[in-house]
Design a protein around this motif. Structure first.
Motif, PDB file in Angstrom:
ATOM      1  N   VAL A  65       0.598  -1.341   0.124  1.00 30.02           N
ATOM      2  CA  VAL A  65       0.557  -0.037  -0.038  1.00 30.02           C
ATOM      3  C   VAL A  65       0.654   1.230   0.325  1.00 30.02           C
ATOM      4  O   VAL A  65       0.842   2.320  -0.887  1.00 30.02           O
ATOM      5  N   HIS A  66       1.973   1.018   0.752  1.00 34.70           N
ATOM      6  CA  HIS A  66       2.415   2.685   1.043  1.00 34.70           C
ATOM      7  C   HIS A  66       3.537   2.417  -0.618  1.00 34.70           C
ATOM      8  O   HIS A  66       3.912   3.950  -1.061  1.00 34.70           O
ATOM      9  N   ASP A  67       4.744   1.837  -1.081  1.00 33.15           N
ATOM     10  CA  ASP A  67       4.774   1.336  -2.091  1.00 33.15           C
ATOM     11  C   ASP A  67       4.132   2.063  -3.424  1.00 33.15           C
ATOM     12  O   ASP A  67       4.818   2.939  -4.445  1.00 33.15           O
ATOM     13  N   ASP A  68       2.737   2.298  -3.253  1.00 34.63           N
ATOM     14  CA  ASP A  68       1.782   2.864  -4.628  1.00 34.63           C
ATOM     15  C   ASP A  68       2.031   3.759  -4.460  1.00 34.63           C
ATOM     16  O   ASP A  68       1.543   4.270  -5.529  1.00 34.63           O
ATOM     17  N   ILE A  69       1.459   3.994  -3.354  1.00 39.84           N
ATOM     18  CA  ILE A  69       1.597   5.111  -2.672  1.00 39.84           C
ATOM     19  C   ILE A  69       2.110   6.125  -3.538  1.00 39.84           C
ATOM     20  O   ILE A  69       3.045   6.886  -3.987  1.00 39.84           O
ATOM     21  N   MET A  70       4.217   5.658  -3.227  1.00 41.29           N
ATOM     22  CA  MET A  70       5.023   6.316  -3.610  1.00 41.29           C
ATOM     23  C   MET A  70       5.144   6.249  -4.735  1.00 41.29           C
ATOM     24  O   MET A  70       6.129   7.579  -4.971  1.00 41.29           O
ATOM     25  N   ASP A  71       4.688   5.374  -5.473  1.00 43.75           N
ATOM     26  CA  ASP A  71       5.510   4.904  -7.171  1.00 43.75           C
ATOM     27  C   ASP A  71       4.249   5.503  -7.746  1.00 43.75           C
ATOM     28  O   ASP A  71       3.909   5.318  -8.786  1.00 43.75           O
ATOM     29  N   ASN A  72       3.260   5.692  -7.523  1.00 40.97           N
ATOM     30  CA  ASN A  72       2.304   6.546  -7.757  1.00 40.97           C
ATOM     31  C   ASN A  72       1.604   5.210  -8.867  1.00 40.97           C
ATOM     32  O   ASN A  72       1.502   6.022 -10.129  1.00 40.97           O
ATOM     33  N   SER A  73       1.029   4.445  -8.959  1.00 39.93           N
ATOM     34  CA  SER A  73       1.279   2.901  -9.129  1.00 39.93           C
ATOM     35  C   SER A  73      -0.325   2.945  -9.427  1.00 39.93           C
ATOM     36  O   SER A  73      -0.769   3.514  -7.878  1.00 39.93           O
ATOM     37  N   THR A 101      -2.256   0.600 -10.558  1.00 44.27           N
ATOM     38  CA  THR A 101      -2.717  -0.653  -9.852  1.00 44.27           C
ATOM     39  C   THR A 101      -2.105  -2.089  -9.296  1.00 44.27           C
ATOM     40  O   THR A 101      -0.613  -1.709  -8.771  1.00 44.27           O
ATOM     41  N   ARG A 102      -2.675  -2.376  -8.582  1.00 47.24           N
ATOM     42  CA  ARG A 102      -1.699  -3.923  -7.904  1.00 47.24           C
ATOM     43  C   ARG A 102      -2.832  -5.348  -8.531  1.00 47.24           C
ATOM     44  O   ARG A 102      -3.393  -5.291  -7.951  1.00 47.24           O
ATOM     45  N   ARG A 103      -1.979  -6.211  -8.856  1.00 42.69           N
ATOM     46  CA  ARG A 103      -2.632  -7.515  -9.423  1.00 42.69           C
ATOM     47  C   ARG A 103      -3.601  -7.291  -9.560  1.00 42.69           C
ATOM     48  O   ARG A 103      -4.212  -7.774 -10.243  1.00 42.69           O
ATOM     49  N   GLY A 104      -3.543  -6.536 -11.276  1.00 37.83           N
ATOM     50  CA  GLY A 104      -4.636  -6.754 -11.830  1.00 37.83           C
ATOM     51  C   GLY A 104      -5.980  -5.632 -11.174  1.00 37.83           C
ATOM     52  O   GLY A 104      -6.690  -5.715 -12.186  1.00 37.83           O
ATOM     53  N   ARG A 105      -5.504  -5.169  -9.673  1.00 38.87           N
ATOM     54  CA  ARG A 105      -7.090  -4.130  -9.568  1.00 38.87           C
ATOM     55  C   ARG A 105      -6.467  -3.064  -9.409  1.00 38.87           C
ATOM     56  O   ARG A 105      -5.163  -2.819  -9.149  1.00 38.87           O
ATOM     57  N   PRO A 106      -6.864  -1.896  -9.463  1.00 38.22           N
ATOM     58  CA  PRO A 106      -6.883  -0.778  -8.374  1.00 38.22           C
ATOM     59  C   PRO A 106      -6.282  -0.812  -7.215  1.00 38.22           C
ATOM     60  O   PRO A 106      -6.365  -1.214  -6.917  1.00 38.22           O
ATOM     61  N   ALA A 107      -5.039   0.198  -7.184  1.00 39.30           N
ATOM     62  CA  ALA A 107      -4.038   0.275  -6.091  1.00 39.30           C
ATOM     63  C   ALA A 107      -5.402   0.739  -4.468  1.00 39.30           C
ATOM     64  O   ALA A 107      -5.998   1.287  -4.968  1.00 39.30           O
ATOM     65  N   ALA A 108      -4.860   0.939  -3.967  1.00 38.30           N
ATOM     66  CA  ALA A 108      -5.582   1.213  -2.395  1.00 38.30           C
ATOM     67  C   ALA A 108      -5.730   2.759  -2.866  1.00 38.30           C
ATOM     68  O   ALA A 108      -7.182   3.219  -2.578  1.00 38.30           O
ATOM     69  N   HIS A 109      -4.961   3.727  -2.770  1.00 38.65           N
ATOM     70  CA  HIS A 109      -5.056   4.752  -3.051  1.00 38.65           C
ATOM     71  C   HIS A 109      -6.032   4.976  -3.991  1.00 38.65           C
ATOM     72  O   HIS A 109      -6.576   6.397  -3.918  1.00 38.65           O
ATOM     73  N   LYS A 110      -5.511   4.851  -5.431  1.00 32.54           N
ATOM     74  CA  LYS A 110      -6.572   4.529  -6.367  1.00 32.54           C
ATOM     75  C   LYS A 110      -8.511   4.599  -6.098  1.00 32.54           C
ATOM     76  O   LYS A 110      -9.399   4.516  -6.142  1.00 32.54           O
TER      77      LYS A 110
END
Length: 374
Positions: A101-109, A111-120
């Motif tokens: 969750v924190h990594d995706d925020i920092m990377d502004n990703s 998606t995660r595992r084919g789904r929207p990332a938590a912040h999205k």
């Protein structure tokens, strides 16, 4: 590792995570109905996954605690401590979810595992409800809090495991290893973002060793070495046994992350669950990029430096960067480094004072994590 063995452990870990969420859901719902969004996002994030950290934790424990033949005869393992190990493995997976969750925020990703990332997901929630303020800011803040909540939960779950162990010394050793892991991965993440922003401030000769340092602390220790060491500590492993598992785990963890770096640039989105070339948009200064830069002519190196980290890279620009990296020969060099590190890991197991069954299973796991496609 056989499908039956790995599936059995994964199922037990998932059951433990689900039990914990079932326990916490009423507490959160009693506070406010809006918090149900936290529970739903947590459930989705904590379902599925490869569970490598759980597997390494289990086999670290099995390697030092019993000469048994594996998880397919789980009833022959020390029954009184097995639930504690499953719970500890679940804690590692919840910690991993927090890190994602924190990594995706920092990377502004996105998606995660084919789904929207938590912040999205939280950003979309803001928009769907027509709330005031900035949807993107809300999404990032909400996801940051979710990651913090998951970190706290991982500690709760790990404490439950420690309290149910029969050996207080093993409990204390396990806590020390868990604490070390948390510190190392956090500073590793910081080193990662430092390299993305400060790489021009360092001589060319330092870029490769600095990118290697990021691999060690952000991923190699956290993904493989630490779960093994935690499992060994919980099993009352000797210093010699733990050292052998570390000697296996660190090079394998490096190979694991190097494979991840290749997938981040060249992986199939249908398999990885992330857009093609996502690491290129994020500007990851990986070993792959460092090796490519040393082999490229000046004009190609300048193109790589210009485009790497551009959040708006289109599909054609991603293909151009992929071609530049491919032509540099860096892929072959990374593959050779992966092979070398897997060889080091295998060699460390040959004379390790560990159960024969665990050495065989760890050898199979080494092949699985270093050759994966997602």
């Amino acid at each position: 590792m056989s499908v039956a063995e790995s599936t059995r452990l994964v199922d037990l870990v998932q059951e433990r995570i689900d039990e914990f969420l079932e326990e916490r859901a009423p507490q959160l719902s009693a506070i406010a109905e809006e918090i149900d969004d936290f529970v739903g996002t947590s459930r989705d994030l904590l379902s599925g996954g490869k569970r490598f950290r759980a597997l390494f934790c289990y086999w670290g424990w099995q390697a030092v605690s019993t000469p048994g033949v594996g998880f397919d005869v789980v009833d022959e393992a020390p029954e009184r401590d097995l639930p504690a190990i499953v719970t500890a493995a679940a804690a590692l997976e919840v910690f991993h979810a927090a890190a994602l969750v924190h990594d995706d925020i920092m990377d502004n990703s996105d998606t995660r595992r084919g789904r929207p990332a938590a912040h999205k997901r939280f950003e979309a929630l803001h928009g769907e409800n027509g709330w005031l303020g900035n949807p993107r800011s809300f999404g990032g803040s909400a996801a940051l809090l979710l990651g913090d909540l998951l970190l706290g939960w991982s500690d709760e779950i790990f404490d439950t495991a420690l309290r149910s162990l029969t050996d207080p010394a093993a409990s204390a050793a396990g806590r020390a290893e868990f604490n070390r892991m948390r510190t190392e991965v956090t500073v590793g993440q910081y080193l990662d973002i430092v390299e993305e922003n400060a790489w021009r401030n360092h001589p060319e000769s330092e870029l490769l060793p600095r990118s290697h340092r990021v691999i060690v602390y952000k991923s190699a220790k956290y993904s493989v070495e630490s779960p093994l060491a935690i499992g060994a500590a919980l099993g009352g492993g000797t210093a010699e046994q733990t050292a052998a598992l570390r000697a296996f785990g660190l090079p394998l963890g490096i190979a694991y992350q190097l494979r991840d770096d290749l997938l981040g640039v060249f992986g199939d989105p249908e398999v990885t669950g992330k857009p093609a070339g996502d690491d290129l948009r994020e500007g990851k200064r990986t070993v792959l990029i460092a090796l490519a830069r040393t082999a490229l002519p000046a004009n190609s190196r300048a193109l790589l430096d210009e485009l790497l980290g551009d959040r708006d890279l289109d599909a054609r620009q991603v293909e151009v960067l992929q071609s530049v990296i491919r032509d540099s020969g860096a892929i072959d060099r990374v593959e050779r480094i992966i092979t070398h590190n897997v060889g080091l890991a295998r060699a460390a197991l040959e004379t390790a004072p560990l159960s024969a069954s665990s050495r065989a299973q760890l050898t199979q796991l080494a092949d699985t994590v270093s050759r994966r496609t997602a």
